[in-house]
Design an enzyme around this catalytic site. Sequence first.
Site, PDB file in Angstrom:
ATOM      1  CB  SER A 238      -0.898   0.002   1.233  1.00 21.60           C
ATOM      2  OG  SER A 238      -0.123   0.251   2.387  1.00 21.60           O
ATOM      3  CE  LYS A 239      -3.085   3.153  -1.054  1.00 21.22           C
ATOM      4  NZ  LYS A 239      -3.676   2.139  -0.285  1.00 21.22           N
ATOM      5  NE  ARG A 240       0.347   0.443   6.102  1.00 19.12           N
ATOM      6  CZ  ARG A 240       1.209  -0.553   6.283  1.00 19.12           C
ATOM      7  NH1 ARG A 240       2.325  -0.354   6.920  1.00 19.12           N
ATOM      8  NH2 ARG A 240       0.925  -1.762   5.830  1.00 19.12           N
ATOM      9  N   GLY A 242       5.598   3.555   0.821  1.00 18.21           N
ATOM     10  CA  GLY A 242       6.397   4.470   0.021  1.00 18.21           C
ATOM     11  C   GLY A 242       6.177   4.222  -1.453  1.00 18.21           C
TER      12      GLY A 242
END
Length: 465
Positions: A238-240, A242
């Site tokens: 996920s965007k988490r 990076g």
Amino acid sequence: MTVRTRFAPSPTGMLHIGGVRTALFCWLYARRHGGTFILRIEDTDRERSTDEAIQVIIDGMDWLGLKPDEGPVFQTKRYDRYREVIGQLLASGHAYHCWCTKEELDQMRAEQQARKEKPRYDGRCRHGRALREGITPVVRFRNPTEGSVVVRDVVHGPIEFQNAELDDLIILRSDGNPTYNFCVAVDDWDMRITHVIRGDDHINNTPRQLNMLQAMGAEPPVYAHLPMILGPDGTKLSKRHGAVSVLEYRNAGFLPEALLNYLGRLGWSHGDQEIFSLEEMTRLFDLDDVNKSASALNPDKLAWTNQQHMMKRPGAALAPLLAERLQALGVDTAGVDLAAIADAQKERAKTLLEMAENSRFFFADPQAYDPKAAAKNLTAETAPVLERVRAVLDSLEAWGAAGIHAALEALAAELGVGLGKVAQPVRVALAGGPVSPPIDATVAILGRETVLRRLDRALGVARSG
RNA sequence: GUCCCCAUCGUCUAGAGGCCUAGGACAUUACCCUUUCAAGGUAACGACACGGGUUCGAAUCCCGUUGGGGACGCCA
């Protein structure tokens, strides 16, 4: 039978590297078997699909060199065909209208969950229901209630699902848009897809698609469900985590062949080999060698893989990409031999971005010297050495790395010291810090005028320090 | 909760019943090479989730447990 594969992303988010790996395997398998690779955009979710996401998919694949042989085919352009098939399924009794409202379905699901049952449509409209005022019905596929479906998966082996576990899914929404699983079945059939290669989060969709394919009288394709790619911490990407979008990898200075090599090695391997060119991968790839377990991203190994590929490229093939990265940093690259810089730097950087950052001193005189390096190398003791170097380089006839090397070595011998005693002060004078490519190459690239200018400045510091 | 999938070093993986004293790669640590930093070389560290079977023999086959993941939408 000609192999036909498809990559079918939905343009709802950015094309992330899990999707790229799927695209790569589809592409590889098609190439390997002289087949056709098709790009299909699954944009039936009109709310969330964006033109920007479509562009990212196309740009990303273009950058990576994963060119589709057919497509992009947009599902939203095929609505007439979907409605035609729905008409046929309705006529043959394989589909029926359902008048349930969303509220009714929500309530049903809530009750099922309260009873700890698997939430599923209970088929209350299956046998006809009175037309309801003000409600536009959806169309549901009439799934078989008995027996089982077997997915013949080349990576997992046969997987059996009981039809009793499956419910009657909606194939046409009340707003007239057909839904995912149905469109996939129709498209795979119409496009004569022979191998459906996709993430294994689709395993559970497969028995439904198989049932619809059968109802339509279509021959099912071969399935290959690839293991998921997880973030470095082992959780879902996920965007988490990076950098997720392909384009971010491009901007960070990764080579397309390196990203592809790294991604290819996730879930696939060929003995102990780590570094593959695209051509090698194409020759060696086989679905039989795909493994079943999910894999976590390892940024260090990606970086290492990228460096290996940078070292394989001649500097001239790196130069234009290095130029882009330098320009992004606001560096004017005019009049400098970027190919020579790339050759000198490629084994001391993991990415093109890092290479650009390490190379700034080639374009501008040091604004300040690294304090520790200066304290050690720009001193009263080294000043005479720098003076001699200046004189030697000033009078050097043929300007080139070999000649510079010979001259500096001769000087070191004359002074009775190792080359390091001569090179390091020069390095600090030229680069401003203790790190640079070999001193001869650095001096050669910088050019006589710049070198003499920087030596003079450093000499000033050395004499007063 | 139900269904489905998966399980070898921290991570990516090799391994198709004896070739396994479990191999390679990234990372880490040491040493070598060396004009710095790298690159390269050598070495060290480090894993078959657990429990039962089957077999002369199991990382490999079977069952169970545990753990992880996925699916269960008028999302894809």
